[in-house]
Design a protein around this motif. Structure first.
Motif, PDB file in Angstrom:
ATOM      1  N   PHE A 197      83.335  30.197  19.303  1.00 39.51           N
ATOM      2  CA  PHE A 197      83.178  31.209  20.338  1.00 39.51           C
ATOM      3  C   PHE A 197      82.639  30.522  21.585  1.00 39.51           C
ATOM      4  CE2 PHE A 197      83.572  33.756  16.656  1.00 39.51           C
ATOM      5  CZ  PHE A 197      83.865  35.062  17.036  1.00 39.51           C
ATOM      6  N   ALA A 198      83.288  30.749  22.735  1.00 38.27           N
ATOM      7  CA  ALA A 198      82.879  30.113  23.980  1.00 38.27           C
ATOM      8  C   ALA A 198      81.717  30.882  24.608  1.00 38.27           C
ATOM      9  CB  ALA A 198      84.054  30.050  24.954  1.00 38.27           C
ATOM     10  N   VAL A 199      80.664  30.162  24.993  1.00 36.41           N
ATOM     11  CA  VAL A 199      79.501  30.782  25.639  1.00 36.41           C
ATOM     12  C   VAL A 199      79.844  31.066  27.098  1.00 36.41           C
ATOM     13  CG1 VAL A 199      77.083  30.521  26.265  1.00 36.41           C
ATOM     14  CG2 VAL A 199      77.914  29.575  24.103  1.00 36.41           C
ATOM     15  N   VAL A 200      79.798  32.348  27.491  1.00 34.29           N
ATOM     16  CA  VAL A 200      80.092  32.721  28.878  1.00 34.29           C
ATOM     17  C   VAL A 200      78.844  33.164  29.631  1.00 34.29           C
ATOM     18  CG1 VAL A 200      82.461  33.366  28.304  1.00 34.29           C
ATOM     19  CG2 VAL A 200      80.670  35.119  28.275  1.00 34.29           C
ATOM     20  N   GLY A 201      77.752  33.426  28.923  1.00 34.88           N
ATOM     21  CA  GLY A 201      76.550  33.883  29.606  1.00 34.88           C
ATOM     22  C   GLY A 201      75.317  33.749  28.744  1.00 34.88           C
ATOM     23  N   VAL A 202      74.162  33.812  29.404  1.00 28.54           N
ATOM     24  CA  VAL A 202      72.863  33.795  28.728  1.00 28.54           C
ATOM     25  C   VAL A 202      72.018  34.905  29.339  1.00 28.54           C
ATOM     26  CG1 VAL A 202      70.766  32.482  28.252  1.00 28.54           C
ATOM     27  CG2 VAL A 202      72.982  31.323  28.271  1.00 28.54           C
ATOM     28  N   MET A 203      71.463  35.766  28.504  1.00 27.37           N
ATOM     29  CA  MET A 203      70.692  36.910  28.990  1.00 27.37           C
ATOM     30  C   MET A 203      69.316  36.463  29.501  1.00 27.37           C
ATOM     31  SD  MET A 203      72.764  39.334  28.796  1.00 27.37           S
ATOM     32  CE  MET A 203      71.681  40.710  29.233  1.00 27.37           C
ATOM     33  N   PRO A 204      68.680  37.304  30.324  1.00 24.29           N
ATOM     34  CA  PRO A 204      67.337  36.956  30.812  1.00 24.29           C
ATOM     35  C   PRO A 204      66.338  36.823  29.665  1.00 24.29           C
ATOM     36  CG  PRO A 204      68.268  38.793  32.061  1.00 24.29           C
ATOM     37  CD  PRO A 204      69.167  38.576  30.890  1.00 24.29           C
ATOM     38  N   ALA A 205      65.345  35.991  29.830  1.00 25.39           N
ATOM     39  CA  ALA A 205      64.286  35.849  28.829  1.00 25.39           C
ATOM     40  C   ALA A 205      63.599  37.192  28.634  1.00 25.39           C
ATOM     41  CB  ALA A 205      63.281  34.800  29.281  1.00 25.39           C
ATOM     42  N   GLY A 206      63.383  37.555  27.393  1.00 24.03           N
ATOM     43  CA  GLY A 206      62.705  38.811  27.091  1.00 24.03           C
ATOM     44  C   GLY A 206      63.609  40.025  27.041  1.00 24.03           C
ATOM     45  N   PHE A 207      64.917  39.864  27.296  1.00 26.09           N
ATOM     46  CA  PHE A 207      65.817  41.015  27.241  1.00 26.09           C
ATOM     47  C   PHE A 207      65.884  41.560  25.819  1.00 26.09           C
ATOM     48  CE2 PHE A 207      70.121  42.635  26.278  1.00 26.09           C
ATOM     49  CZ  PHE A 207      70.094  43.769  27.080  1.00 26.09           C
ATOM     50  N   ASN A 208      65.818  42.882  25.715  1.00 27.13           N
ATOM     51  CA  ASN A 208      65.794  43.535  24.409  1.00 27.13           C
ATOM     52  C   ASN A 208      66.450  44.899  24.547  1.00 27.13           C
ATOM     53  OD1 ASN A 208      65.194  44.772  21.949  1.00 27.13           O
ATOM     54  ND2 ASN A 208      63.072  45.177  22.513  1.00 27.13           N
ATOM     55  N   PHE A 209      67.470  45.140  23.738  1.00 30.45           N
ATOM     56  CA  PHE A 209      68.101  46.451  23.705  1.00 30.45           C
ATOM     57  C   PHE A 209      68.236  46.892  22.257  1.00 30.45           C
ATOM     58  CE2 PHE A 209      72.146  48.905  23.377  1.00 30.45           C
ATOM     59  CZ  PHE A 209      71.675  50.072  23.946  1.00 30.45           C
ATOM     60  N   ILE A 210      67.564  47.955  21.908  1.00 35.33           N
ATOM     61  CA  ILE A 210      67.602  48.587  20.585  1.00 35.33           C
ATOM     62  C   ILE A 210      66.939  47.756  19.502  1.00 35.33           C
ATOM     63  CG2 ILE A 210      69.075  49.484  18.736  1.00 35.33           C
ATOM     64  CD1 ILE A 210      68.948  51.265  21.172  1.00 35.33           C
ATOM     65  N   ASP A 211      67.375  46.515  19.318  1.00 38.55           N
ATOM     66  CA  ASP A 211      66.863  45.689  18.220  1.00 38.55           C
ATOM     67  C   ASP A 211      66.374  44.355  18.781  1.00 38.55           C
ATOM     68  OD1 ASP A 211      66.341  44.229  15.958  1.00 38.55           O
ATOM     69  OD2 ASP A 211      68.274  44.615  14.980  1.00 38.55           O
ATOM     70  N   PRO A 212      65.067  44.095  18.700  1.00 38.49           N
ATOM     71  CA  PRO A 212      64.550  42.834  19.253  1.00 38.49           C
ATOM     72  C   PRO A 212      65.035  41.604  18.505  1.00 38.49           C
ATOM     73  CG  PRO A 212      62.833  43.994  18.030  1.00 38.49           C
ATOM     74  CD  PRO A 212      63.991  44.933  18.133  1.00 38.49           C
ATOM     75  N   GLU A 213      65.623  41.794  17.306  1.00 40.57           N
ATOM     76  CA  GLU A 213      66.111  40.655  16.537  1.00 40.57           C
ATOM     77  C   GLU A 213      67.474  40.160  17.009  1.00 40.57           C
ATOM     78  OE1 GLU A 213      64.325  39.099  14.167  1.00 40.57           O
ATOM     79  OE2 GLU A 213      62.707  40.485  14.690  1.00 40.57           O
ATOM     80  N   VAL A 214      68.166  40.939  17.856  1.00 41.12           N
ATOM     81  CA  VAL A 214      69.494  40.542  18.326  1.00 41.12           C
ATOM     82  C   VAL A 214      69.382  39.318  19.226  1.00 41.12           C
ATOM     83  CG1 VAL A 214      71.461  41.219  19.756  1.00 41.12           C
ATOM     84  CG2 VAL A 214      70.502  42.836  18.112  1.00 41.12           C
ATOM     85  N   ARG A 215      70.182  38.283  18.913  1.00 42.74           N
ATOM     86  CA  ARG A 215      70.104  37.019  19.661  1.00 42.74           C
ATOM     87  C   ARG A 215      71.438  36.598  20.261  1.00 42.74           C
ATOM     88  NH1 ARG A 215      67.273  32.550  16.247  1.00 42.74           N
ATOM     89  NH2 ARG A 215      66.767  31.742  18.328  1.00 42.74           N
ATOM     90  N   LEU A 216      72.478  37.374  20.016  1.00 40.44           N
ATOM     91  CA  LEU A 216      73.766  37.077  20.640  1.00 40.44           C
ATOM     92  C   LEU A 216      74.613  38.341  20.699  1.00 40.44           C
ATOM     93  CD1 LEU A 216      76.165  36.897  18.229  1.00 40.44           C
ATOM     94  CD2 LEU A 216      74.893  34.822  17.685  1.00 40.44           C
ATOM     95  N   TRP A 217      75.593  38.326  21.618  1.00 39.92           N
ATOM     96  CA  TRP A 217      76.474  39.475  21.821  1.00 39.92           C
ATOM     97  C   TRP A 217      77.917  38.977  21.883  1.00 39.92           C
ATOM     98  CZ3 TRP A 217      71.810  38.564  23.815  1.00 39.92           C
ATOM     99  CH2 TRP A 217      70.836  39.562  23.713  1.00 39.92           C
ATOM    100  N   VAL A 218      78.823  39.686  21.187  1.00 34.53           N
ATOM    101  CA  VAL A 218      80.245  39.360  21.229  1.00 34.53           C
ATOM    102  C   VAL A 218      81.013  40.625  21.593  1.00 34.53           C
ATOM    103  CG1 VAL A 218      80.080  37.470  19.563  1.00 34.53           C
ATOM    104  CG2 VAL A 218      80.497  39.780  18.751  1.00 34.53           C
ATOM    105  N   PRO A 219      82.171  40.472  22.255  1.00 35.56           N
ATOM    106  CA  PRO A 219      82.916  41.667  22.674  1.00 35.56           C
ATOM    107  C   PRO A 219      83.638  42.329  21.505  1.00 35.56           C
ATOM    108  CG  PRO A 219      84.067  39.669  23.346  1.00 35.56           C
ATOM    109  CD  PRO A 219      82.767  39.228  22.765  1.00 35.56           C
ATOM    110  N   ALA A 220      83.692  43.645  21.531  1.00 33.36           N
ATOM    111  CA  ALA A 220      84.439  44.408  20.531  1.00 33.36           C
ATOM    112  C   ALA A 220      85.885  44.540  20.999  1.00 33.36           C
ATOM    113  CB  ALA A 220      83.809  45.791  20.353  1.00 33.36           C
ATOM    114  N   ALA A 221      86.808  44.309  20.089  1.00 36.57           N
ATOM    115  CA  ALA A 221      88.232  44.450  20.383  1.00 36.57           C
ATOM    116  C   ALA A 221      88.877  45.264  19.270  1.00 36.57           C
ATOM    117  CB  ALA A 221      88.903  43.080  20.496  1.00 36.57           C
ATOM    118  N   PHE A 222      89.730  46.212  19.646  1.00 37.18           N
ATOM    119  CA  PHE A 222      90.280  47.151  18.672  1.00 37.18           C
ATOM    120  C   PHE A 222      91.808  47.129  18.711  1.00 37.18           C
ATOM    121  CE2 PHE A 222      86.270  49.047  20.291  1.00 37.18           C
ATOM    122  CZ  PHE A 222      85.519  48.901  19.136  1.00 37.18           C
ATOM    123  N   SER A 223      92.396  47.260  17.532  1.00 38.82           N
ATOM    124  CA  SER A 223      93.852  47.366  17.428  1.00 38.82           C
ATOM    125  C   SER A 223      94.287  48.778  17.826  1.00 38.82           C
ATOM    126  CB  SER A 223      94.285  47.081  15.988  1.00 38.82           C
ATOM    127  OG  SER A 223      93.804  48.120  15.125  1.00 38.82           O
TER     128      SER A 223
END
Length: 828
Positions: free
Chosen positions: A186-212
């Motif tokens: 997976f190619a790294v396209v971005g890095v979130m700000p330090a301390g960013f937290n949405f819903i779950d503080p354990e989340v450390r990466l984000w990938v796009p959702a794609a649907f058929s």
């Protein structure tokens, strides 16, 4: 200008006088400061939790405008959860116009190679619109483009600041690099700000959702979280109305679902996003906040009693100053200044103590609350507590000033000369305050007793399995590494064989739903020959996939039939195990063994069966297993179990029963699994006893705070009762001396004091009992297996407060019994 200087001078004069007065009465000053500090400490810790978890918005811009939509099916047993389907997202994008942005997301674990070791990292799969909706952009690089939300272009990733540094040394160095997840780049396209937290503080990466295209038309397969940000001026009610209209239109668009959905009670709930996080703990935290407020009220009553006693002793001083021309305003200013000084001193110390108390409460379960990483004593909490202390100071300063000002000077002087103590009105006021104190203490003590009794009931619950000596750990098998289901099945078979060979292991198996892990899956199932009544809903029981050996490892007993074994392989006829609730639904009062069930296949006719229907024969029946929580409040319609070989899953948890040391066995399990699958990670490793502790963490935190509050209330009540009785003895010394001179025994004098104590406690208990009755509905929802007015708990609270009252009268009674009538009459 001159008037301002005069006012400032008068305030400084009052301040100097207040400091001298308080310094001259160190016992009073220290007692009040300590009392206020203890009460403020309790409120600081509680308010810090409530403010961080419930009151403070989520850490994204304008978080209050973000709504969540959740599909519910109450008549099918699915009146819980916060999920929607992929098809809902596209329908709402088209027909719900109150949102400026909409997004889907869900957490998903990913296996990364970190320093040569496979490690599980919590990630989030989300539509590219998520970061626009949150109004948060990566600090380095960019967010996902819409094109990256299409199949074939979705192998992109955004990292957290911490993960980028761990993998590449810096956020800048991470951009453009590849991260291999589950065997794919997976190619790294971005890095979130330090301390960013949405819903779950354990989340450390984000990938796009794609649907058929097929997934985009899937409805009522609810495994995503859907959120929308309201446009300026739009409301939750408007969002609810629009999604209701969409649901009605969809019933007509898809008539084959209409009757089934209506019978299931299908509807969508619009709610603030924060509700998804805090709905399970909101009532508990507000209840504890109320308990802390009761502690503060009891402390205020105690301090007011002390201030009244001190004011009574100073009545002659104040009367003399008034007679010599001192203004009422000046005396009031001095009293308020004195009270304000001690209250603010106590508030400052209490805020510091509250910070320490919050840290001490960490092991009791505070750390398991939602948004626990945000819980802290910040400037807002500290200022709120100092403001509370200031209000307390002004209130307890005004009460005695009113008492002094309302009494005529001559009457006060005559009263003083006759009795040498305070007046009867002060005594009545102090009695009323202590009665209120006892009443409040009873409510707190009864509440803590109910929570304790409820917790003890939970500890005695039979969850349907044995927690002792069971080790669990989870893994995920990516399709990129094990393309065929047979590959994944063969891997698990080899892993279980290696684990079963570990010394001390009695049994081992795997499941898709380990109890108390937070994982669950529900799915509609039907029974052959079952005829639905008109208007009856389909049901969606919990679906659990297990291997042979799992039921044995968990010590889940068979009520009838057998557990899964080698007879239930991939090519064998379909098999199924049901629990007693599901069996009672389909075959009330009859033996379910040998009967057939099926999972609906035709979305256009769910009840239809044909030559393609995959029939499953019931081979066993078990009791209810509490998978969701300890109390068993999960799916109300039951559960069914499928053999893993016939329903291969890519994610599962191991369960190992051992007679040896669980820590040593877990280390051995990790070693064996690494030999079998060196590219996979084991994660979420816990004993079942640890999972039970975690499942009860929030209740344990509530119990700890409730018992702490009850202990404070008892202590403060004892001080209050003691103070009133000591004052009574001092005020009635002449009467006691005369009684003794006329032949009253020491026992009679002690009974005189004890009667006063019992009267105060008795009236306070009556008022407290009325309060407990009035508040019974408030605490009922927090109890398990205990009634809000449980007689045993109420009796224990009454006895405890009665004993406290009697203990508080010991010293005053002894002092009264030792009064020398000759000395008292000579002084009078």
């Amino acid at each position: 200008m001159g008037s301002v200087i005069d006012i400032m001078g008068a305030m400084l004069h009052s301040l100097r006088q207040a400091v001298r007065s308080l310094a001259g009465d160190k016992g009073f000053t220290i007692t009040v400061v300590v009392t206020v500090a203890v009460c403020i400490a309790a409120n600081t810790a509680t308010f810090a939790v409530v403010n961080s978890v419930l009151l403070r918005p989520l850490p994204v811009p304008d978080a209050r405008s973000i709504l969540l939509m959740a599909n519910r099916y109450p008549k099918a047993g699915a009146d819980f959860g916060y999920n929607s389907a992929v098809g809902d997202y596209y329908d709402r994008m088209r027909d719900v116009h109150v949102f400026s942005e909409q997004a889907l997301f869900r957490t998903s674990g990913r296996t990364l190679q970190i320093q040569g070791t496979p490690q599980r990292v919590t990630g989030m799969v989300a539509t590219p619109s998520l970061f626009r909706l949150l109004r948060v952009a990566p600090a380095h690089g960019r967010a996902f483009s819409e094109a990256e939300g299409e199949l074939g272009a979705e192998r992109k990733v955004i990292l957290s600041d911490g993960l980028s540094r761990q993998l590449f040394g810096s956020p800048e160095a991470a951009l453009g690099r590849d991260v291999r997840m589950s065997g794919q780049p997976f190619a790294v396209v971005g890095v979130m700000p330090a301390g960013f937290n949405f819903i779950d503080p354990e989340v450390r990466l984000w990938v796009p959702a794609a649907f058929s295209p097929e997934e985009r038309e899937t409805r009522h397969s609810n495994n995503w979280n859907y959120i929308g940000r309201l446009k300026p001026g739009a409301t939750l009610q408007q969002a609810q109305a629009q999604v209701d209209a969409l649901n009605r239109a969809n019933l007509d668009r898809f008539p084959h679902f209409k009757e089934l959905l209506i019978n299931a009670g299908f509807h969508t709930v619009a709610m603030p996003l924060e509700d998804m996080l805090v709905s399970q703990v909101r009532s508990s935290l507000y209840l504890l906040w109320g308990g802390a407020a009761f502690v503060l009220l009891i402390g205020v009553v105690n301090v007011a009693n002390l201030v009244l006693a001190r004011t009574t002793m100073r009545r002659k001083e104040f009367a003399t100053r008034l007679a010599l021309g001192a203004g009422a305003g000046r005396l009031t200013r001095q009293l308020v200044t004195e009270s304000l000084l001690v209250a603010l001193a106590g508030g400052g110390i209490g805020a510091l103590l509250g910070t320490a108390l919050l840290r001490l409460l960490g092991p009791s379960g505070i750390g398991r609350l939602p948004r626990a990483d945000e819980v802290r004593v910040d400037s807002a909490v500290a200022l709120a507590m100092l403001a509370t202390a200031a209000v307390v100071g002004v209130a307890i300063g005004l009460i005695p000033s009113l008492q002094v000002m309302r009494a005529p000077v001559n009457e006060v002087l005559r009263e003083e000369s006759r009795s040498g103590t305070g007046g009867r009105r002060a005594r009545r006021a102090r009695q009323i305050l202590v009665i209120a104190q006892v009443g409040l203490a009873f409510v707190l003590l009864a509440g803590a007793g109910l929570i304790l009794a409820s917790f003890r009931q939970l500890l005695q619950v039979n969850p349907g399995f044995d927690v002792h000596g069971v080790v669990t750990a989870s893994t995920s098998v990516p399709q990129s590494l094990y393309p065929k289901e047979s590959d994944a099945l063969e891997l698990l078979d080899r892993a279980l064989a290696a684990i079963r060979a570990i010394p001390g292991v009695q049994a081992a198996g795997a499941t898709t739903t380990i109890p108390w892990s937070g994982d669950h899956s529900d799915s509609v199932i039907l029974a052959e020959g079952y005829v639905m009544k008109p208007g009856e809903s389909l049901i969606s029981p919990e679906q659990v996939t297990v291997t042979p050996g799992y039921l044995e490892a968990m010590h889940i007993p068979m009520v009838a039939g057998r557990a899964f074994d080698t007879r239930d392989g991939a090519e064998a006829p379909g098999a199924i195990i049901v629990d007693q609730r599901l069996a009672q639904h389909f075959w009330p009062g009859r033996n379910p063994l040998g009967r057939r069930m099926y999972l609906p296949q035709d979305v256009h006719d769910i009840l239809r069966t044909n030559e393609h229907t995959q029939w499953m024969t019931v081979v066993g029946m078990i009791g209810q297993v509490h998978t969701g929580d300890v109390e068993g409040s999960g799916n109300p319609v039951g559960a069914y179990y499928l053999p893993y070989a016939q329903n291969v899953s890519r994610g599962y948890s191991l369960a190992i029963k051992t007679t040896g040391d669980t820590g040593a066995v877990l280390r051995a399990v990790r070693a064996k699994f690494a030999q079998v699958a060196p590219s996979l990670a084991l994660f979420d490793a816990h004993t079942m006893e640890e999972r039970g502790d975690l499942a009860l963490a929030s209740r344990r935190a509530s119990l700890t705070l409730a018992m702490f509050f009850a202990g404070l209330a008892l202590f403060l009540s004892a001080i209050g009762i003691y103070g009133v009785l000591a004052y009574l003895v001092m005020q009635r010394q002449r009467e006691i001396g005369i009684r003794t001179a006329l032949g009253c025994t020491a026992g009679g004098i002690v009974r005189l004091v004890a009667r006063e104590a019992l009267w105060l406690v008795g009236v306070g208990l009556v008022l407290g009992g009325a309060g407990a009755v009035a508040l019974r509905s408030v605490i009922a929802g927090e109890l398990y297996g205990v009634r809000p007015l449980d007689p045993l708990v109420m009796s224990a609270a009454i006895v405890t407060l009665g004993l406290v009252g009697l203990a508080a009268c010991v010293l005053p009674a002894r002092r009264a019994a030792r009064v020398d009538p000759a000395n008292v009459l000579r002084e009078q």
